[in-house]
Design a protein around this motif. Structure first.
Motif, PDB file in Angstrom:
ATOM      1  N   LYS A 150      51.899 -19.434 -26.932  1.00 49.04           N
ATOM      2  CA  LYS A 150      51.581 -21.053 -27.196  1.00 49.04           C
ATOM      3  C   LYS A 150      49.929 -21.157 -26.883  1.00 49.04           C
ATOM      4  O   LYS A 150      49.386 -22.028 -27.459  1.00 49.04           O
ATOM      5  CB  LYS A 150      52.289 -22.001 -26.306  1.00 49.04           C
ATOM      6  N   ILE A 151      49.398 -20.098 -26.178  1.00 49.36           N
ATOM      7  CA  ILE A 151      47.910 -20.357 -25.917  1.00 49.36           C
ATOM      8  C   ILE A 151      47.233 -19.560 -26.901  1.00 49.36           C
ATOM      9  O   ILE A 151      47.605 -18.328 -27.058  1.00 49.36           O
ATOM     10  CB  ILE A 151      47.695 -19.761 -24.304  1.00 49.36           C
ATOM     11  N   ARG A 152      46.308 -20.367 -27.540  1.00 48.90           N
ATOM     12  CA  ARG A 152      45.592 -19.367 -28.625  1.00 48.90           C
ATOM     13  C   ARG A 152      44.592 -18.345 -27.869  1.00 48.90           C
ATOM     14  O   ARG A 152      44.606 -16.942 -28.171  1.00 48.90           O
ATOM     15  CB  ARG A 152      44.678 -20.322 -29.482  1.00 48.90           C
ATOM     16  N   SER A 153      43.905 -18.776 -27.052  1.00 44.61           N
ATOM     17  CA  SER A 153      43.241 -17.665 -26.216  1.00 44.61           C
ATOM     18  C   SER A 153      42.986 -17.899 -24.561  1.00 44.61           C
ATOM     19  O   SER A 153      42.783 -19.160 -24.397  1.00 44.61           O
ATOM     20  CB  SER A 153      41.817 -17.528 -27.002  1.00 44.61           C
ATOM     21  N   LEU A 154      43.141 -16.915 -23.782  1.00 44.26           N
ATOM     22  CA  LEU A 154      42.925 -16.972 -22.612  1.00 44.26           C
ATOM     23  C   LEU A 154      41.739 -16.642 -21.980  1.00 44.26           C
ATOM     24  O   LEU A 154      41.383 -15.184 -22.207  1.00 44.26           O
ATOM     25  CB  LEU A 154      44.112 -16.567 -21.753  1.00 44.26           C
ATOM     26  N   TYR A 155      40.904 -17.341 -21.448  1.00 41.44           N
ATOM     27  CA  TYR A 155      39.581 -16.573 -20.958  1.00 41.44           C
ATOM     28  C   TYR A 155      39.426 -16.551 -19.365  1.00 41.44           C
ATOM     29  O   TYR A 155      39.877 -17.583 -18.649  1.00 41.44           O
ATOM     30  CB  TYR A 155      38.225 -17.276 -21.433  1.00 41.44           C
ATOM     31  N   VAL A 156      39.496 -15.422 -18.859  1.00 35.25           N
ATOM     32  CA  VAL A 156      39.585 -15.262 -17.247  1.00 35.25           C
ATOM     33  C   VAL A 156      38.151 -14.721 -16.770  1.00 35.25           C
ATOM     34  O   VAL A 156      37.955 -13.653 -17.294  1.00 35.25           O
ATOM     35  CB  VAL A 156      40.597 -14.378 -16.853  1.00 35.25           C
ATOM     36  N   MET A 157      37.925 -15.291 -15.546  1.00 35.56           N
ATOM     37  CA  MET A 157      36.892 -14.810 -14.619  1.00 35.56           C
ATOM     38  C   MET A 157      37.449 -14.136 -13.727  1.00 35.56           C
ATOM     39  O   MET A 157      38.182 -14.542 -12.858  1.00 35.56           O
ATOM     40  CB  MET A 157      35.788 -15.768 -14.354  1.00 35.56           C
ATOM     41  N   GLY A 158      37.369 -12.851 -13.591  1.00 33.20           N
ATOM     42  CA  GLY A 158      38.021 -11.868 -12.596  1.00 33.20           C
ATOM     43  C   GLY A 158      37.967 -10.553 -12.750  1.00 33.20           C
ATOM     44  O   GLY A 158      37.386 -10.016 -13.652  1.00 33.20           O
ATOM     45  N   GLY A 159      37.983  -9.780 -11.352  1.00 31.07           N
ATOM     46  CA  GLY A 159      37.871  -8.335 -11.423  1.00 31.07           C
ATOM     47  C   GLY A 159      36.429  -7.823 -11.331  1.00 31.07           C
ATOM     48  O   GLY A 159      35.429  -8.482 -11.628  1.00 31.07           O
ATOM     49  N   SER A 160      36.418  -6.639 -11.360  1.00 37.30           N
ATOM     50  CA  SER A 160      35.028  -5.860 -11.546  1.00 37.30           C
ATOM     51  C   SER A 160      35.238  -4.569 -12.224  1.00 37.30           C
ATOM     52  O   SER A 160      36.147  -3.759 -11.898  1.00 37.30           O
ATOM     53  CB  SER A 160      34.769  -5.645  -9.916  1.00 37.30           C
ATOM     54  N   ASN A 161      34.508  -4.631 -13.464  1.00 41.79           N
ATOM     55  CA  ASN A 161      34.643  -3.444 -14.329  1.00 41.79           C
ATOM     56  C   ASN A 161      34.125  -2.346 -13.820  1.00 41.79           C
ATOM     57  O   ASN A 161      33.129  -1.963 -14.105  1.00 41.79           O
ATOM     58  CB  ASN A 161      34.322  -3.669 -15.652  1.00 41.79           C
ATOM     59  N   ASN A 162      34.966  -1.275 -13.124  1.00 38.98           N
ATOM     60  CA  ASN A 162      34.547  -0.115 -12.683  1.00 38.98           C
ATOM     61  C   ASN A 162      33.001  -0.107 -11.729  1.00 38.98           C
ATOM     62  O   ASN A 162      32.419   0.600 -11.814  1.00 38.98           O
ATOM     63  CB  ASN A 162      34.260   0.891 -13.703  1.00 38.98           C
ATOM     64  N   GLY A 163      33.277  -1.379 -10.800  1.00 36.24           N
ATOM     65  CA  GLY A 163      32.039  -1.587 -10.070  1.00 36.24           C
ATOM     66  C   GLY A 163      32.453  -2.247  -8.765  1.00 36.24           C
ATOM     67  O   GLY A 163      33.664  -2.280  -8.474  1.00 36.24           O
ATOM     68  N   ARG A 164      31.460  -2.853  -8.001  1.00 34.44           N
ATOM     69  CA  ARG A 164      31.712  -3.134  -6.706  1.00 34.44           C
ATOM     70  C   ARG A 164      32.528  -4.608  -6.479  1.00 34.44           C
ATOM     71  O   ARG A 164      32.427  -5.235  -7.702  1.00 34.44           O
ATOM     72  CB  ARG A 164      30.390  -3.437  -5.861  1.00 34.44           C
ATOM     73  N   GLY A 165      32.979  -4.993  -5.678  1.00 32.57           N
ATOM     74  CA  GLY A 165      33.780  -6.089  -5.323  1.00 32.57           C
ATOM     75  C   GLY A 165      32.745  -6.929  -4.763  1.00 32.57           C
ATOM     76  O   GLY A 165      31.591  -6.915  -4.311  1.00 32.57           O
ATOM     77  N   ASN A 166      33.038  -8.290  -4.374  1.00 36.04           N
ATOM     78  CA  ASN A 166      32.487  -9.292  -3.726  1.00 36.04           C
ATOM     79  C   ASN A 166      33.071 -10.175  -2.606  1.00 36.04           C
ATOM     80  O   ASN A 166      32.298 -10.499  -1.669  1.00 36.04           O
ATOM     81  CB  ASN A 166      31.890 -10.418  -4.706  1.00 36.04           C
ATOM     82  N   ILE A 167      34.389  -9.813  -2.577  1.00 38.87           N
ATOM     83  CA  ILE A 167      35.093 -10.502  -1.246  1.00 38.87           C
ATOM     84  C   ILE A 167      35.356  -9.269  -0.329  1.00 38.87           C
ATOM     85  O   ILE A 167      35.470  -9.449   0.881  1.00 38.87           O
ATOM     86  CB  ILE A 167      35.980 -11.281  -1.559  1.00 38.87           C
ATOM     87  N   ASP A 196      33.818 -10.290 -16.040  1.00 37.71           N
ATOM     88  CA  ASP A 196      33.988  -9.660 -14.701  1.00 37.71           C
ATOM     89  C   ASP A 196      32.833  -9.887 -13.777  1.00 37.71           C
ATOM     90  O   ASP A 196      31.514 -10.447 -14.416  1.00 37.71           O
ATOM     91  CB  ASP A 196      34.464  -8.050 -14.848  1.00 37.71           C
ATOM     92  N   TRP A 197      33.147  -9.371 -12.304  1.00 37.45           N
ATOM     93  CA  TRP A 197      31.733  -9.389 -11.595  1.00 37.45           C
ATOM     94  C   TRP A 197      30.725  -8.682 -12.129  1.00 37.45           C
ATOM     95  O   TRP A 197      29.394  -9.074 -11.838  1.00 37.45           O
ATOM     96  CB  TRP A 197      32.392  -9.300  -9.990  1.00 37.45           C
ATOM     97  N   VAL A 198      30.902  -7.563 -12.350  1.00 38.86           N
ATOM     98  CA  VAL A 198      29.869  -6.432 -12.765  1.00 38.86           C
ATOM     99  C   VAL A 198      28.972  -7.098 -13.867  1.00 38.86           C
ATOM    100  O   VAL A 198      27.582  -6.912 -13.647  1.00 38.86           O
ATOM    101  CB  VAL A 198      30.249  -5.092 -13.224  1.00 38.86           C
ATOM    102  N   LEU A 199      29.642  -7.723 -14.782  1.00 44.52           N
ATOM    103  CA  LEU A 199      28.692  -8.260 -15.991  1.00 44.52           C
ATOM    104  C   LEU A 199      28.026  -9.227 -15.358  1.00 44.52           C
ATOM    105  O   LEU A 199      26.823  -9.483 -15.805  1.00 44.52           O
ATOM    106  CB  LEU A 199      29.835  -8.717 -17.090  1.00 44.52           C
TER     107      LEU A 199
END
Ligand code: CA
Length: 321
Positions: A150-167, A196-199
């Motif tokens: 039902k959702i056309r597109s879902l945009y998510v801020m999350g994760g870290s693309n093969n890189g460091r975290g922040n929490i 993601d967080w790396v970007l």
């Protein structure tokens, strides 16, 4: 990327743990000509839940659209793990400033029910932007397994693309707070785009010079931005980042202003749900291990277009009601 409706605007729902950069993503959804913001759904995350509701209402009021976009309270804890605060980063999420009390109040309907209702009403046309932990969306999935269609597109801020975290060293905050919800949403079959967080660290940091330029606009919205951004900027500098980070704002504008996205990659993305050092760690598998991709991951943006769009939005001025 998303097409626009017959009136040239996307029906959009913004799911948010409203503090600091979330407020700016909300501003983008309120003011960008491509967005027809139908609802703000609030989820447990950055700061105290009631404060997050207030921050959403304050932002709507300060944008000049008080009373026009409903705000719904959603899940007040993650699925299994309670609440993890990020107040040490964002303060109260509104720049520790006494804003006028908003006239608008949260709606009585639960955010998850509102999301399901709107997904049905705008079936196949609704874009969902998630810039907090994914608890509300996971809860909605439990009630309606057809939601991804039902959702056309879902945009998510999350994760870290093969890189460091922040929490933690391993994990980005949104996926860390509710890893089970993140896993459920990633595996559900949405048409999914991830920022993601790396970007963010590489491409969505506003420098001191840019922040000065924003401040010098001296509009009501630029003043709002500068005040609300101050605690996060202070924190970012304390951890060695040369400016303020804007992952949520970028996620909203990646949808609304697709020219900002210069390159995406197809990835299989999943989240570690065990306890310990790797809780919330995000696996971004770049396609050589034989697993089917489930997400477009933004890998490059047009930084000039991103910043230019933000300047244009903050240049908007209006008379107080
Ligand atoms: Ca957020």
């Amino acid at each position: 990327m998303s097409q626009t409706g017959s009136d040239g605007r996307h029906p959009v729902v913004l799911d948010t743990d409203t503090a600091a950069d979330d407020c700016f993503a909300l501003l983008a959804c309120l003011l960008h000509p491509a967005a027809d913001l139908k609802a703000v759904t609030v989820v447990a995350g950055n700061v105290g839940f009631e404060q997050q509701l207030q921050n959403a209402l304050i932002t709507i009021e300060q944008s000049g659209r008080g009373g026009e976009v409903p705000v719904y309270a959603g899940c007040t804890e993650s699925l299994l793990r309670g609440w993890t605060s990020a107040e040490y980063v964002h303060g109260d999420g509104k720049g520790r400033h006494q804003w006028p009390v908003p006239r608008q109040e949260p709606e009585p309907e639960h955010a998850v029910h509102a999301l399901l209702r709107l997904a049905q009403e705008y079936r196949g046309r609704l874009d969902l932007v998630c810039i907090g932990p994914l608890t509300n969306v996971a809860a909605a999935l439990v009630l309606d397994r057809d939601l991804p269609r039902k959702i056309r597109s879902l945009y998510v801020m999350g994760g870290s693309n093969n890189g460091r975290g922040n929490i933690t060293p391993a994990a980005e905050y949104n996926f860390y707070v509710d890893p089970e919800a993140a896993r459920a949403v990633l595996r559900a079959g949405f048409s999914l785009t991830i920022v993601d967080w790396v970007l963010t660290l590489r491409q969505a940091v506003f420098t001191a010079e840019q922040l000065e330029e924003i401040s010098a606009l001296d509009t009501r919205l630029s003043r709002f931005f500068t005040i609300v951004n101050a605690p996060t900027l202070e924190f970012d500098r304390s951890v060695g980042i040369d400016g303020s980070t804007h992952p949520d704002l970028l996620t909203a504008l990646a949808l609304l202003e697709p020219g900002i996205v210069a390159r995406t990659g197809r990835y299989f993305v999943d989240v570690e749900t065990t306890d310990g050092e790797t809780r919330g760690y995000s696996v971004f598998d770049w396609g050589v291990f034989g697993r089917e991709a489930n997400a477009d991951v933004v890998e490059e943006i047009d930084k000039k277009a991103f910043y230019g769009t933000v300047l244009d939005l903050l240049r908007t001025d209006f008379k107080e009601a």
